[in-house]
Motif scaffolding. Sequence first.
Motif, mmCIF file in Angstrom:
data_model
loop_
_atom_site.group_PDB
_atom_site.id
_atom_site.type_symbol
_atom_site.label_atom_id
_atom_site.label_comp_id
_atom_site.label_asym_id
_atom_site.label_seq_id
_atom_site.Cartn_x
_atom_site.Cartn_y
_atom_site.Cartn_z
ATOM 1 N N ALA A 177 14.481 -5.433 5.607
ATOM 2 C CA ALA A 177 12.966 -5.023 5.779
ATOM 3 C C ALA A 177 12.453 -6.297 5.789
ATOM 4 O O ALA A 177 12.532 -7.321 5.046
ATOM 5 C CB ALA A 177 12.749 -4.086 4.663
ATOM 6 N N THR A 178 10.917 -6.137 6.451
ATOM 7 C CA THR A 178 10.107 -7.043 6.126
ATOM 8 C C THR A 178 8.545 -6.554 6.123
ATOM 9 O O THR A 178 8.586 -5.322 6.296
ATOM 10 C CB THR A 178 10.003 -8.202 7.279
ATOM 11 O OG1 THR A 178 9.867 -7.319 8.717
ATOM 12 C CG2 THR A 178 11.548 -8.864 7.680
ATOM 13 N N ALA A 179 7.744 -7.289 5.633
ATOM 14 C CA ALA A 179 6.323 -6.886 5.449
ATOM 15 C C ALA A 179 5.448 -7.743 6.393
ATOM 16 O O ALA A 179 5.476 -8.969 6.163
ATOM 17 C CB ALA A 179 5.852 -6.889 4.113
ATOM 18 N N ARG A 180 4.647 -7.381 6.986
ATOM 19 C CA ARG A 180 3.547 -8.155 7.504
ATOM 20 C C ARG A 180 2.101 -7.488 7.800
ATOM 21 O O ARG A 180 1.996 -6.424 7.655
ATOM 22 C CB ARG A 180 3.988 -8.516 9.158
ATOM 23 C CG ARG A 180 4.215 -7.299 9.827
ATOM 24 C CD ARG A 180 5.116 -7.345 11.338
ATOM 25 N NE ARG A 180 4.999 -6.420 12.129
ATOM 26 C CZ ARG A 180 5.668 -6.120 13.408
ATOM 27 N NH1 ARG A 180 6.611 -7.098 13.469
ATOM 28 N NH2 ARG A 180 5.701 -4.967 13.969
ATOM 29 N N SER A 181 1.322 -8.315 8.185
ATOM 30 C CA SER A 181 -0.134 -7.697 8.310
ATOM 31 C C SER A 181 -0.126 -7.071 9.558
ATOM 32 O O SER A 181 0.594 -7.256 10.426
ATOM 33 C CB SER A 181 -1.152 -8.770 8.449
ATOM 34 O OG SER A 181 -1.393 -9.597 7.261
ATOM 35 N N ALA A 182 -0.809 -5.875 9.417
ATOM 36 C CA ALA A 182 -1.133 -4.736 10.630
ATOM 37 C C ALA A 182 -1.870 -5.668 11.673
ATOM 38 O O ALA A 182 -2.593 -5.879 11.535
ATOM 39 C CB ALA A 182 -1.512 -3.489 10.152
ATOM 40 N N PRO A 183 -1.393 -5.184 12.951
ATOM 41 C CA PRO A 183 -2.302 -5.802 13.907
ATOM 42 C C PRO A 183 -3.808 -5.071 14.101
ATOM 43 O O PRO A 183 -4.054 -3.896 13.553
ATOM 44 C CB PRO A 183 -1.601 -5.274 15.395
ATOM 45 C CG PRO A 183 -0.615 -4.142 14.925
ATOM 46 C CD PRO A 183 -0.279 -4.420 13.423
ATOM 47 N N GLN A 184 -4.777 -5.947 14.666
ATOM 48 C CA GLN A 184 -6.182 -5.462 14.810
ATOM 49 C C GLN A 184 -6.205 -4.305 15.551
ATOM 50 O O GLN A 184 -5.323 -4.216 16.648
ATOM 51 C CB GLN A 184 -6.882 -6.613 15.186
ATOM 52 C CG GLN A 184 -7.062 -7.725 14.457
ATOM 53 C CD GLN A 184 -7.679 -7.304 12.813
ATOM 54 O OE1 GLN A 184 -8.501 -6.528 12.975
ATOM 55 N NE2 GLN A 184 -7.185 -8.015 11.904
ATOM 56 N N PRO A 185 -6.955 -3.472 15.366
ATOM 57 C CA PRO A 185 -8.069 -3.456 14.534
ATOM 58 C C PRO A 185 -7.802 -2.796 12.948
ATOM 59 O O PRO A 185 -8.632 -2.600 12.328
ATOM 60 C CB PRO A 185 -9.131 -2.648 15.240
ATOM 61 C CG PRO A 185 -8.573 -1.446 15.884
ATOM 62 C CD PRO A 185 -7.243 -2.405 16.299
ATOM 63 N N HIS A 186 -6.573 -2.467 12.895
ATOM 64 C CA HIS A 186 -6.160 -1.949 11.657
ATOM 65 C C HIS A 186 -6.182 -2.728 10.421
ATOM 66 O O HIS A 186 -6.085 -4.011 10.335
ATOM 67 C CB HIS A 186 -4.704 -1.375 11.831
ATOM 68 C CG HIS A 186 -4.757 -0.416 12.898
ATOM 69 N ND1 HIS A 186 -5.174 0.941 12.849
ATOM 70 C CD2 HIS A 186 -3.893 -0.419 13.958
ATOM 71 C CE1 HIS A 186 -4.738 1.223 14.199
ATOM 72 N NE2 HIS A 186 -4.276 0.862 14.884
ATOM 73 N N THR A 187 -6.534 -2.395 9.263
ATOM 74 C CA THR A 187 -6.492 -2.983 7.939
ATOM 75 C C THR A 187 -5.376 -2.477 7.183
ATOM 76 O O THR A 187 -5.514 -1.589 6.537
ATOM 77 C CB THR A 187 -7.934 -3.029 7.408
ATOM 78 O OG1 THR A 187 -8.992 -3.451 8.446
ATOM 79 C CG2 THR A 187 -8.013 -3.881 6.068
ATOM 80 N N GLY A 188 -4.552 -3.357 6.775
ATOM 81 C CA GLY A 188 -3.409 -2.854 6.151
ATOM 82 C C GLY A 188 -2.250 -3.893 6.550
ATOM 83 O O GLY A 188 -2.358 -4.945 6.955
ATOM 84 N N GLU A 189 -1.150 -3.412 5.985
ATOM 85 C CA GLU A 189 0.106 -4.003 6.268
ATOM 86 C C GLU A 189 1.124 -3.077 7.135
ATOM 87 O O GLU A 189 0.828 -1.900 6.893
ATOM 88 C CB GLU A 189 0.690 -4.284 4.888
ATOM 89 C CG GLU A 189 -0.035 -5.407 4.132
ATOM 90 C CD GLU A 189 0.717 -5.787 2.950
ATOM 91 O OE1 GLU A 189 1.168 -6.835 2.488
ATOM 92 O OE2 GLU A 189 0.629 -4.880 2.040
#
Length: 276
Positions: free
Chosen positions: A186-198
């Motif tokens: 598993a990995t965690a990353r920033s969600a692509p725009q325009p979403h705000t979150g991970e």
Amino acid sequence: MTQRTVGGPGRGLPGPEELRNNGVVKNGAPSTGIPHEELATGERPTRNRVARSILDHGPSTVAELAERLGLTQAAVRRHLDALAADGVVEARERRVYGTRTRGRPAKVFALTDCGRDAFDQSYDKLAVDALRWIAEREGGGEAVAAFARARIAAQAETYRKAVEAAAPDQRTEALAKALSADGYAATARSAPQPHTGEQLCQHHCPVAHVAEQFPQLCEAETEFFAELLGTHVQRLATIAHGDGVCTTFIPKAPKTSKTSHYSHNASASTAGRNPA
């Protein structure tokens, strides 16, 4: 237990035990079935590294694999061609979540079911038969859902300790590390725009074949993520439904006061489904 080889001689991946120890080259070509030239050049171990990198990081481009493994793109393409010929990987267009950019989507290489099986020889048929028996004898889908929740609860303590020990903005990353320790890559990353979150991405699922028939396993996992992180989460894609990665969207602002509501309602509404 005998080792199983995926694909043709000299090119395919070795069975699960050899893959899990792919840094070791066994002595003697006659005992392994590996041609002398492959032992001499290291082609097979390198090919295993390419496949393992795709397992750990999800569908990848040639450029990403080359950078990750310290190889030339030409070398990566050669190994991918051999893996594709043996049915271990396949080329596909990269899925885009959020706003598309101009131009054609990048081509990525993902493991096939055959390729995944080479890494993890599981007892899928036994598990499916057991869950089918539970469904038929103990109350249908609700009984399977109860089993899935009990299974998650039995594993919950390790994940809970990892998340609670992390700072609020590091909890998704902490959960990803705990999942990786259990084989989910598993990995965690920033969600692509325009979403705000991970986005929490699980590049491997040990029960993917079982979850194809019993989505309650995915739903229980998604409910648990929501309860653990204290916010509504949305499952965007799952390996069980044919996607390359299990992807869960986690909003930036947790709503801790509504954890209980989310854990059994909002989360389950999209668990195991791909709305894209």
